[in-house]
Design a protein around this motif. Structure first.
Motif, PDB file in Angstrom:
ATOM      1  N   ASP A 175       0.817  -1.218   0.000  1.00  0.00           N
ATOM      2  CA  ASP A 175       0.000   0.000   0.000  1.00  0.00           C
ATOM      3  C   ASP A 175       0.850   1.267   0.000  1.00  0.00           C
ATOM      4  OD1 ASP A 175      -2.314  -1.503   0.023  1.00  0.00           O
ATOM      5  OD2 ASP A 175      -2.466  -1.515   2.214  1.00  0.00           O
ATOM      6  N   ASP A 176       1.973   1.231   0.705  1.00  0.00           N
ATOM      7  CA  ASP A 176       2.875   2.395   0.768  1.00  0.00           C
ATOM      8  C   ASP A 176       4.235   1.916   1.250  1.00  0.00           C
ATOM      9  OD1 ASP A 176       2.637   2.081   3.575  1.00  0.00           O
ATOM     10  OD2 ASP A 176       0.896   3.409   3.599  1.00  0.00           O
ATOM     11  N   ALA A 196       6.371  -5.276   6.200  1.00  0.00           N
ATOM     12  CA  ALA A 196       6.419  -6.632   5.642  1.00  0.00           C
ATOM     13  C   ALA A 196       7.822  -7.210   5.750  1.00  0.00           C
ATOM     14  CB  ALA A 196       5.967  -6.605   4.190  1.00  0.00           C
ATOM     15  N   CYS A 197       8.815  -6.365   5.580  1.00  0.00           N
ATOM     16  CA  CYS A 197      10.206  -6.830   5.688  1.00  0.00           C
ATOM     17  C   CYS A 197      10.518  -7.342   7.091  1.00  0.00           C
ATOM     18  CB  CYS A 197      11.167  -5.706   5.325  1.00  0.00           C
ATOM     19  SG  CYS A 197      11.214  -5.306   3.568  1.00  0.00           S
TER      20      CYS A 197
END
Length: 307
Positions: free
Chosen positions: A92-93, A100-101
């Motif tokens: 999303d941005d 996520a990382c």
């Protein structure tokens, strides 16, 4: 998810098969496994619900296909591990990808281990079972699809040689059918790795973990006639007789247990725990950055530009 697309009235014998299939499916879903049609079929055979014949396998496939269309079997309960849609990931941005990382950040926890372990599997159809078992230990797995190509064997040998030059022993855990070609594949894979210069470090080994006769005697998987047309049949027959057995017939939990045993036999547990603790620290840093991304952007804007 059960959904009816094609209503159908089944005969009592077919309904018995559908009920048995749902029982087997539910047993494995409770363990976290999704089965292929072949794995479900071998459960029928091992429980004396079907004869081990090509006709029985085709009949089961037809009944379960019609049962799914009729809304009697969960659509998510049977998977095809050879045909899948693949696509690129999206976020999303920027803060979303940093977050996520955090969950995806992994150190190479095998860097500090005395051994490097790889899991090699004869069949692509069992990739889902072994993926789960291997991911638990961060062990790479390779679906050989029978006799692996010369290109792949050379590439694999160069990878293993690199580990051995770093003074890490290499352990290859191999899983294949117990039939004329399946047994010979273990010999062939090891021989070609050694031909290309791998498996020469102290402690390096190629281990056939399954399917072996001791497991056949312990778990009693259903036999098949060994293929007389196979060029390796006569040698196989002299050692094992006229019957053969498929790796798919072992329960996923048994295969996962064999992977566990193979890994733990060479694992340095203290080094493993230390690597995981360091990894957790890195994830915490990434989560902190994602949660305060506005501050990170402000810092970058004040103190310098990203080139």
């Amino acid at each position: 998810m059960k959904r009816c697309y094609v209503p159908k009235t089944f005969r009592p014998a077919a309904l018995d098969i559908i009920d048995a299939a749902n029982t087997i499916i539910e047993e494995y879903q409770r363990q976290g496994y999704t089965l292929t049609l072949r794995q479900i079929y071998y459960q029928f055979v091992s429980r004396d619900l079907l004869e081990n014949t090509v006709q029985s396998y085709k009949r089961l496939g037809k009944i379960l296909n019609e049962a799914r269309l009729a809304g009697l079997v969960d659509w998510t309960a049977i998977e095809d591990r050879t045909r899948n849609l693949r696509s690129l990931a999206h976020w999303d941005d920027v803060a979303d990808i940093v977050g996520a990382c955090a969950s995806q950040f992994r150190l190479d926890v095998w860097n500090d281990q005395p051994h490097r372990v790889e899991c090699w599997i004869e069949k692509e159809a069992l990739a889902g079972v072994f993926e789960r078992a291997c991911n638990k230990w961060r062990v790479p797995f390779f679906c050989c699809r029978g006799y692996a190509s010369a290109s792949e064997m050379w590439s694999a040998s160069q990878r293993l040689i690199k580990y051995e030059k770093s003074r890490q022993a290499v352990t290859i855990l191999h899983f294949g059918d117990h039939d004329p070609s399946g047994m010979d594949m273990s010999r062939d894979l090891e021989a070609r790795l050694r031909l290309f210069g791998a498996l020469r470090g102290g402690g390096s080994s190629f281990e056939r973990l399954a399917l072996n006769m001791s497991q056949i005697e312990e778990y009693g998987p259903p036999p098949n006639p060994a293929k007389e047309s196979d060029s390796r049949f006569e040698d196989y027959q002299r050692q094992y007789g006229d019957e053969s057995w498929e790796l798919d017939a072992l329960e996923p939990s048994v295969l996962a247990g064999l992977v566990d045993d193979g890994v733990e036999n060479v694992l340095d547990h203290e080094a493993w725990r230390s690597s995981l603790a360091e990894e957790d620290g890195g994830r915490d840093e990434l989560r902190a950055a994602a949660n305060r991304w506005d501050n990170v952007v402000e810092f970058l804007g004040v103190h310098g530009e990203v080139e």
